[in-house]
Write a protein that holds these residues in place. Sequence first.
Motif, PDB file in Angstrom:
ATOM      1  N   ARG A 148       0.794  -1.223   0.000  1.00  0.00           N
ATOM      2  CA  ARG A 148       0.000   0.000   0.000  1.00  0.00           C
ATOM      3  C   ARG A 148       0.826   1.273   0.000  1.00  0.00           C
ATOM      4  O   ARG A 148       0.537   2.226  -0.731  1.00  0.00           O
ATOM      5  CB  ARG A 148      -0.932   0.011   1.227  1.00  0.00           C
ATOM      6  CG  ARG A 148      -1.909   1.179   1.269  1.00  0.00           C
ATOM      7  CD  ARG A 148      -2.644   1.233   2.592  1.00  0.00           C
ATOM      8  NE  ARG A 148      -3.420   0.032   2.833  1.00  0.00           N
ATOM      9  CZ  ARG A 148      -4.664  -0.158   2.407  1.00  0.00           C
ATOM     10  NH1 ARG A 148      -5.271   0.774   1.700  1.00  0.00           N
ATOM     11  NH2 ARG A 148      -5.300  -1.273   2.688  1.00  0.00           N
ATOM     12  N   GLU A 149       1.860   1.339   0.835  1.00  0.00           N
ATOM     13  CA  GLU A 149       2.570   2.607   0.991  1.00  0.00           C
ATOM     14  C   GLU A 149       4.013   2.372   1.408  1.00  0.00           C
ATOM     15  O   GLU A 149       4.429   1.239   1.677  1.00  0.00           O
ATOM     16  CB  GLU A 149       1.860   3.471   2.034  1.00  0.00           C
ATOM     17  CG  GLU A 149       1.717   2.779   3.378  1.00  0.00           C
ATOM     18  CD  GLU A 149       0.772   3.487   4.331  1.00  0.00           C
ATOM     19  OE1 GLU A 149       0.818   3.172   5.528  1.00  0.00           O
ATOM     20  OE2 GLU A 149      -0.021   4.337   3.882  1.00  0.00           O
ATOM     21  N   TYR A 193      -5.919   1.303 -12.136  1.00  0.00           N
ATOM     22  CA  TYR A 193      -6.638   2.523 -11.765  1.00  0.00           C
ATOM     23  C   TYR A 193      -7.279   3.200 -12.976  1.00  0.00           C
ATOM     24  O   TYR A 193      -8.369   3.783 -12.863  1.00  0.00           O
ATOM     25  CB  TYR A 193      -5.706   3.480 -11.029  1.00  0.00           C
ATOM     26  CG  TYR A 193      -5.445   3.024  -9.620  1.00  0.00           C
ATOM     27  CD1 TYR A 193      -6.434   3.118  -8.646  1.00  0.00           C
ATOM     28  CD2 TYR A 193      -4.214   2.465  -9.264  1.00  0.00           C
ATOM     29  CE1 TYR A 193      -6.212   2.672  -7.354  1.00  0.00           C
ATOM     30  CE2 TYR A 193      -3.989   2.015  -7.974  1.00  0.00           C
ATOM     31  CZ  TYR A 193      -4.992   2.118  -7.027  1.00  0.00           C
ATOM     32  OH  TYR A 193      -4.781   1.659  -5.746  1.00  0.00           O
ATOM     33  N   CYS A 227       8.013   8.373  -9.328  1.00  0.00           N
ATOM     34  CA  CYS A 227       7.525   7.848  -8.050  1.00  0.00           C
ATOM     35  C   CYS A 227       8.571   7.989  -6.950  1.00  0.00           C
ATOM     36  O   CYS A 227       8.228   8.228  -5.786  1.00  0.00           O
ATOM     37  CB  CYS A 227       7.097   6.392  -8.212  1.00  0.00           C
ATOM     38  SG  CYS A 227       5.545   6.178  -9.122  1.00  0.00           S
ATOM     39  N   GLU A 246       6.783   7.803  -3.293  1.00  0.00           N
ATOM     40  CA  GLU A 246       5.793   6.724  -3.323  1.00  0.00           C
ATOM     41  C   GLU A 246       6.395   5.451  -3.905  1.00  0.00           C
ATOM     42  O   GLU A 246       6.021   4.970  -4.961  1.00  0.00           O
ATOM     43  CB  GLU A 246       4.553   7.163  -4.112  1.00  0.00           C
ATOM     44  CG  GLU A 246       3.808   8.336  -3.507  1.00  0.00           C
ATOM     45  CD  GLU A 246       3.246   8.056  -2.108  1.00  0.00           C
ATOM     46  OE1 GLU A 246       3.232   6.879  -1.686  1.00  0.00           O
ATOM     47  OE2 GLU A 246       2.836   9.014  -1.430  1.00  0.00           O
ATOM     48  N   LYS A 287      -0.001   3.586  -3.853  1.00  0.00           N
ATOM     49  CA  LYS A 287      -0.281   5.022  -3.995  1.00  0.00           C
ATOM     50  C   LYS A 287       0.477   5.605  -5.183  1.00  0.00           C
ATOM     51  O   LYS A 287      -0.052   6.451  -5.921  1.00  0.00           O
ATOM     52  CB  LYS A 287       0.104   5.761  -2.708  1.00  0.00           C
ATOM     53  CG  LYS A 287      -0.226   7.251  -2.731  1.00  0.00           C
ATOM     54  CD  LYS A 287      -1.723   7.500  -2.849  1.00  0.00           C
ATOM     55  CE  LYS A 287      -2.035   8.986  -2.787  1.00  0.00           C
ATOM     56  NZ  LYS A 287      -3.482   9.246  -2.991  1.00  0.00           N
ATOM     57  N   GLU A 319      -1.368   4.747  -8.343  1.00  0.00           N
ATOM     58  CA  GLU A 319      -2.587   5.549  -8.473  1.00  0.00           C
ATOM     59  C   GLU A 319      -2.253   6.977  -8.922  1.00  0.00           C
ATOM     60  O   GLU A 319      -2.913   7.539  -9.806  1.00  0.00           O
ATOM     61  CB  GLU A 319      -3.340   5.590  -7.143  1.00  0.00           C
ATOM     62  CG  GLU A 319      -4.666   6.334  -7.229  1.00  0.00           C
ATOM     63  CD  GLU A 319      -5.436   6.320  -5.930  1.00  0.00           C
ATOM     64  OE1 GLU A 319      -6.639   6.646  -5.956  1.00  0.00           O
ATOM     65  OE2 GLU A 319      -4.840   5.993  -4.880  1.00  0.00           O
ATOM     66  N   MET A 320      -1.206   7.566  -8.342  1.00  0.00           N
ATOM     67  CA  MET A 320      -0.803   8.917  -8.714  1.00  0.00           C
ATOM     68  C   MET A 320      -0.309   8.976 -10.158  1.00  0.00           C
ATOM     69  O   MET A 320      -0.588   9.921 -10.892  1.00  0.00           O
ATOM     70  CB  MET A 320       0.274   9.418  -7.747  1.00  0.00           C
ATOM     71  CG  MET A 320      -0.244   9.699  -6.346  1.00  0.00           C
ATOM     72  SD  MET A 320       1.111  10.057  -5.174  1.00  0.00           S
ATOM     73  CE  MET A 320       1.808  11.543  -5.910  1.00  0.00           C
TER      74      MET A 320
END
Length: 267
Positions: A36-37, A57, A231, A236, A248, A251-252
């Motif tokens: 996730r992160e 996404y 990233c 991220e 993340k 997604e970004m």
Amino acid sequence: MGQHQRQSSGDSKRMQQKIKSVTSLGCSLSFGTRIREFHKPNKIPLMVSNMRSAGYYIAQHYGVEWHNKGLKGSGNERIVRVLPQLKDEQKYQDTLYLIGISAGHRREENALGLHKLEGSDPKTRDSTHWQTWMIVDHDLKPKHKYVPLDPWPEEFRLLVDQSTQIKTVLNILFVQNWCKQHNLNYIMFNALYNGLDEPITRECKSLMKFIDTKYFFNLNADFDNCHHGWCINHGEVINPNDEHPNVKGYEMWAEHMLPFIERLYTV
């Protein structure tokens, strides 16, 4: 997905009329992650329930299916090999191919596991598979998958960066010509940095003129603006020892590319 969350239903419907799914094709940056992160290396990471990448996404954004054809550690030769084989499969009809250009140093060869050698016929399709390796400068020590080449030790020095950069461009040109010939919907982007912002040779610069930048997101991206570097700069990634994007980050990056996609496919 941030500011694009409120996209009009009209745009989504127009996209769905053209695109029935999104298909990711490339290396691990197309394959994705469940982490996730950002987390410290000695900590157990928080995980999501299923694999996520930018393709996931973008598909979610438009309400269509996502097909994951990425493969960890693979290179651009695999994209060239796999893309034509998807053409006649039903689930890839009317898909948007999201193609991440990987490191030009990566090569692949047909291989057979040593444990399968006895009693196997390497000429049969099912007994072999493709294995990735990396070409590196001749003065580096060989290690797993990293192979220094010096084919003309008494005559020439192999210029690895120059060669791999041009071969990356040739792979891009093949993929674009295939997509054009078969009316495929696609976009390409630099997943990893190949120095296309600064072509090393005049020949490379000349060949790059034939790349259709209409379908290539930021062809001349420097390291900081390829998917990997972008990233890293946004913090991220998975952890200091693993610079793959986290959930993340994917997604970004998807949100970062969405305006480019919408200009092509929702107008």
